[in-house]
Design a protein around this motif. Structure first.
Motif, PDB file in Angstrom:
ATOM      1  N   TRP A 117     -36.857  23.396  28.340  1.00  0.00           N
ATOM      2  CA  TRP A 117     -37.447  24.727  28.487  1.00  0.00           C
ATOM      3  C   TRP A 117     -36.388  25.753  28.810  1.00  0.00           C
ATOM      4  O   TRP A 117     -36.341  26.820  28.217  1.00  0.00           O
ATOM      5  CB  TRP A 117     -38.452  24.720  29.643  1.00  0.00           C
ATOM      6  CG  TRP A 117     -39.846  24.483  29.246  1.00  0.00           C
ATOM      7  CD1 TRP A 117     -40.288  23.647  28.256  1.00  0.00           C
ATOM      8  CD2 TRP A 117     -41.004  25.073  29.837  1.00  0.00           C
ATOM      9  NE1 TRP A 117     -41.660  23.681  28.221  1.00  0.00           N
ATOM     10  CE2 TRP A 117     -42.124  24.546  29.173  1.00  0.00           C
ATOM     11  CE3 TRP A 117     -41.213  25.972  30.873  1.00  0.00           C
ATOM     12  CZ2 TRP A 117     -43.432  24.900  29.496  1.00  0.00           C
ATOM     13  CZ3 TRP A 117     -42.507  26.323  31.190  1.00  0.00           C
ATOM     14  CH2 TRP A 117     -43.592  25.794  30.511  1.00  0.00           C
ATOM     15  N   VAL A 118     -35.563  25.427  29.808  1.00  0.00           N
ATOM     16  CA  VAL A 118     -34.567  26.392  30.258  1.00  0.00           C
ATOM     17  C   VAL A 118     -33.533  26.633  29.151  1.00  0.00           C
ATOM     18  O   VAL A 118     -33.160  27.771  28.879  1.00  0.00           O
ATOM     19  CB  VAL A 118     -33.941  25.943  31.595  1.00  0.00           C
ATOM     20  CG1 VAL A 118     -32.747  26.800  31.962  1.00  0.00           C
ATOM     21  CG2 VAL A 118     -35.003  26.024  32.698  1.00  0.00           C
ATOM     22  N   ARG A 121     -34.872  28.925  26.376  1.00  0.00           N
ATOM     23  CA  ARG A 121     -34.967  30.360  26.642  1.00  0.00           C
ATOM     24  C   ARG A 121     -33.886  31.131  25.888  1.00  0.00           C
ATOM     25  O   ARG A 121     -34.121  32.223  25.387  1.00  0.00           O
ATOM     26  CB  ARG A 121     -34.847  30.630  28.156  1.00  0.00           C
ATOM     27  CG  ARG A 121     -35.182  32.064  28.549  1.00  0.00           C
ATOM     28  CD  ARG A 121     -34.993  32.291  30.031  1.00  0.00           C
ATOM     29  NE  ARG A 121     -33.622  32.142  30.448  1.00  0.00           N
ATOM     30  CZ  ARG A 121     -32.686  33.088  30.327  1.00  0.00           C
ATOM     31  NH1 ARG A 121     -32.988  34.255  29.823  1.00  0.00           N
ATOM     32  NH2 ARG A 121     -31.447  32.861  30.714  1.00  0.00           N
ATOM     33  N   THR A 122     -32.695  30.555  25.791  1.00  0.00           N
ATOM     34  CA  THR A 122     -31.579  31.234  25.131  1.00  0.00           C
ATOM     35  C   THR A 122     -31.197  30.552  23.805  1.00  0.00           C
ATOM     36  O   THR A 122     -30.093  30.747  23.313  1.00  0.00           O
ATOM     37  CB  THR A 122     -30.353  31.300  26.065  1.00  0.00           C
ATOM     38  OG1 THR A 122     -30.098  29.983  26.590  1.00  0.00           O
ATOM     39  CG2 THR A 122     -30.593  32.246  27.229  1.00  0.00           C
ATOM     40  N   ASP A 123     -32.109  29.724  23.266  1.00  0.00           N
ATOM     41  CA  ASP A 123     -31.818  29.004  22.019  1.00  0.00           C
ATOM     42  C   ASP A 123     -33.079  29.019  21.136  1.00  0.00           C
ATOM     43  O   ASP A 123     -33.955  28.160  21.265  1.00  0.00           O
ATOM     44  CB  ASP A 123     -31.409  27.562  22.370  1.00  0.00           C
ATOM     45  CG  ASP A 123     -31.054  26.733  21.151  1.00  0.00           C
ATOM     46  OD1 ASP A 123     -31.512  27.056  20.026  1.00  0.00           O
ATOM     47  OD2 ASP A 123     -30.334  25.737  21.311  1.00  0.00           O
ATOM     48  N   ARG A 127     -36.383  26.522  20.933  1.00  0.00           N
ATOM     49  CA  ARG A 127     -37.683  27.051  21.360  1.00  0.00           C
ATOM     50  C   ARG A 127     -38.741  26.821  20.280  1.00  0.00           C
ATOM     51  O   ARG A 127     -39.840  26.355  20.567  1.00  0.00           O
ATOM     52  CB  ARG A 127     -37.560  28.549  21.686  1.00  0.00           C
ATOM     53  CG  ARG A 127     -38.825  29.090  22.337  1.00  0.00           C
ATOM     54  CD  ARG A 127     -38.588  30.389  23.092  1.00  0.00           C
ATOM     55  NE  ARG A 127     -38.138  31.454  22.215  1.00  0.00           N
ATOM     56  CZ  ARG A 127     -37.042  32.174  22.392  1.00  0.00           C
ATOM     57  NH1 ARG A 127     -36.271  31.952  23.432  1.00  0.00           N
ATOM     58  NH2 ARG A 127     -36.713  33.114  21.543  1.00  0.00           N
ATOM     59  N   ILE A 130     -39.713  23.067  20.361  1.00  0.00           N
ATOM     60  CA  ILE A 130     -40.449  22.451  21.473  1.00  0.00           C
ATOM     61  C   ILE A 130     -41.732  23.171  21.866  1.00  0.00           C
ATOM     62  O   ILE A 130     -42.586  22.584  22.516  1.00  0.00           O
ATOM     63  CB  ILE A 130     -39.576  22.176  22.724  1.00  0.00           C
ATOM     64  CG1 ILE A 130     -39.138  23.454  23.422  1.00  0.00           C
ATOM     65  CG2 ILE A 130     -38.418  21.260  22.412  1.00  0.00           C
ATOM     66  CD1 ILE A 130     -38.659  23.191  24.848  1.00  0.00           C
TER      67      ILE A 130
END
Lengths: 202, 202
Positions: A117-118, A121-123, A127, A130
């Motif tokens: 998840w984390v 956020r920047t990928d 994202r 998943i």
């Protein structure tokens, strides 16, 4: 004919074995070293699979990550359904269901999913891979819970479910950084007490 | 003598400016590209500071990360204290305080801290650096809340506070992956309703 059929099945089985080994190694890797250091190379080394073989199964790293979450979810689902069949009746059912959700949203699955998840956020590619898996996981657990929540209105079940899931995710993060386990236990107990009151109706 | 004093102050000010630029750049970097791609080199480029100069301020990357969280916390604290001074009286105070906590534990601070928390799970040096900062942040916000929670027993304030913080952290994670904002808003409203009941006593 029979021999050919057997050989074909054996190939499919072998393929499935390789896939499972890759997915288990992916989860282990995420939990042990975190997403940033989870490379396809590292996963292959852990699974004992050549880097070329991975490409027969997954075209991108993001796809492998999403499949790993799905794989772990399926493994845990069987466990969860067995536990749900044994939930106590009456108001004792609510705290027992919360314990089940805590188990589902903490531990290995939570750790692996939080890493993804984390990173997601920047990928954007990760994202996109998943998000559907995560949504399907949420919906699937909600349906399991709703199926055993006899006589409770659906909207109340959903509210209780999502409050519990989000609280549990916060507590799982707290556990990961070594927050106070006594406080976590107290908070979960307090939440069960509140949930029973909500379940009892106004 | 006076001139020397002035010159000394100017150097201290310049030093402080460089430090602030580095800390702001660290937060920006964590939010924009995530911890894995937050290198000292990238931070220096954003801050317009040479890599050598960083070492006058921070001996390790972990130390810079912890200082960045502390720096952002201090910036938000002034804001929070101003908002707390204007909290409404009576039961309207509880939902207003929850909104404040949601603001404190979502947004930039939450995003930067979550990046560091998750990275810290598999990085003992980073964990050792940010744990004390995170604990101090939690205690500081709790004390601010306790100071305005007139007549509510301390243990009840703490329970409400930590349930809200953990729920908010879970919801902040949900927001980061693009979960449904309408559902998040509903859950926060439902939690406020529950909290008012708890606050009103049994």
């Amino acid at each position: 004919m029979a021999a050919q059929h057997n050989r074909h099945r054996t190939q499919a089985e072998r393929r499935e074995q390789t896939r499972t080994a890759l997915l288990d190694a992916t989860v282990d890797c995420l939990v042990e070293v975190g997403y940033a250091r989870t490379s396809v190379q590292e996963i292959c080394a852990r699974a004992g699979v050549s880097k070329g073989a991975v490409q027969h199964h997954f075209s991108a790293k993001a796809e492998l990550m999403a499949a790993a979450v799905e794989h772990l979810t399926e493994k845990l689902k069987a466990q969860r359904l067995a536990a749900m069949a044994e939930l106590p009746a009456g108001t004792a059912r609510v705290p027992a269901a919360i314990d089940l959700l805590w188990e589902a949203y903490s531990g290995t699955l939570s750790t692996a999913v939080t890493e993804l998840w984390v990173a997601a956020r920047t990928d954007p590619e990760l994202r996109a891979a998943i998000r559907p898996v995560d949504r399907a996981l949420g919906r699937s657990v909600l349906e399991n819970i709703a199926a055993v929540a006899d006589n409770v209105p659906r909207d109340r079940v959903e509210t209780l479910f999502w409050l519990t899931v989000n609280l549990t995710r916060g507590l799982a993060l707290d556990a990961e950084l070594g927050g106070d386990p006594t406080r976590r236990k107290q908070l979960l107990e307090e939440w069960k007490r509140i949930a029973v009151e909500l379940y009892a109706g106004d």
